[in-house]
Design an enzyme around this catalytic site. Structure first.
Site, PDB file in Angstrom:
ATOM      1  N   PHE A   8       4.420  -2.976  10.013  1.00 23.34           N
ATOM      2  CA  PHE A   8       3.678  -3.040   8.878  1.00 23.34           C
ATOM      3  C   PHE A   8       4.291  -3.082   7.665  1.00 23.34           C
ATOM      4  O   PHE A   8       5.327  -2.599   7.435  1.00 23.34           O
ATOM      5  CB  PHE A   8       2.821  -1.472   8.755  1.00 23.34           C
ATOM      6  N   ASP A   9       3.712  -4.013   6.734  1.00 20.04           N
ATOM      7  CA  ASP A   9       3.859  -4.133   5.427  1.00 20.04           C
ATOM      8  C   ASP A   9       3.385  -2.596   4.877  1.00 20.04           C
ATOM      9  O   ASP A   9       2.729  -1.952   5.542  1.00 20.04           O
ATOM     10  CB  ASP A   9       3.015  -4.861   4.647  1.00 20.04           C
ATOM     11  N   LEU A  10       3.948  -2.277   3.796  1.00 22.23           N
ATOM     12  CA  LEU A  10       3.623  -0.795   3.101  1.00 22.23           C
ATOM     13  C   LEU A  10       2.380  -1.081   1.946  1.00 22.23           C
ATOM     14  O   LEU A  10       1.406  -0.742   2.107  1.00 22.23           O
ATOM     15  CB  LEU A  10       4.774  -0.257   2.534  1.00 22.23           C
TER      16      LEU A  10
END
Length: 214
Positions: A8-10
């Protein structure tokens, strides 16, 4: 081979830092370049490393601009950051079903840890690869490949989930399945133009894509 890993990107993907990022960019550019950008124009900088953004304007002052931005960002962090709908439940379900999870982000480690702790997502991510840990940030595949190596995951088992073109391009460059989120501040049509394998309107849709329960 089925999916067992989700990267995941944040910012803009799991947690809503849009108001914080926009406020910090506005604060910084108004200080260094008064009147140069309208709010809408500042969105173009979201998703890339701060140093790269500011170095394009003045490399000799980029470090100073990063420090100015980060001071504002940290001071206002907890007041402006929230999680997107369905994120906690989805990540928790993936974790409980044995999926290997990691964060791959263009942010620096201290603000990443602040965001994960604030939203209580930190308990689910044994691997966090920030911009501090790599030579080449997204869209280069290095962050994703580093995360997969630490998790012991193969490309064909992995999803990359993100809200910016840098996330989708990094996933494509790493040869993994890509998932864009339609709540991106840049607009879902913009993100769709980079041809992610999937585009979701709610994080819960990720469970079906990942094959939870199958």
């Amino acid at each position: 081979m089925s999916i067992n890993t989700v990267l995941f990107d944040l910012d803009g993907t799991l947690i809503n830092t849009n108001d914080l990022i926009m406020a910090s960019f506005k604060h910084t550019f108004e200080h260094f370049y008064p009147g140069r950008y309208e709010d809408e124009e500042l969105k173009q900088f979201i998703g890339e490393p701060l140093y790269h953004t500011f170095a394009k304007h003045d490399e000799s002052r980029a470090e100073e601009m990063v420090a100015f931005y980060r001071e504002h960002n940290i001071a206002n962090h907890d007041n402006l950051v929230t999680e997107f709908d369905g994120v906690f439940e989805t990540v928790k379900t993936l974790s409980e079903n044995g999926y290997k999870l990691a964060i791959v982000t263009s942010k620096m480690r201290n603000t990443v840890e602040m965001g994960l702790a604030l939203t209580k997502l930190d308990q689910f991510f044994p691997v966090v690869i920030t911009v501090d840990e790599v030579e080449n940030p997204k869209p280069h595949p290095e962050q994703l490949e580093t995360a997969m190596k630490k998790l012991g995951s193969a490309r064909e088992e992995t999803l990359m989930v993100g809200d910016s073109q840098y996330d989708i391009l990094a996933g494509q460059n790493a040869d993994v399945t890509t998932v864009g989120v339609s709540w991106t501040i840049k607009g879902s049509e913009f993100l769709a133009s980079y041809k992610p394998d999937y585009l979701v309107d709610h994080m819960g849709e990720l469970l079906e894509i990942a094959g939870v329960g199958k």
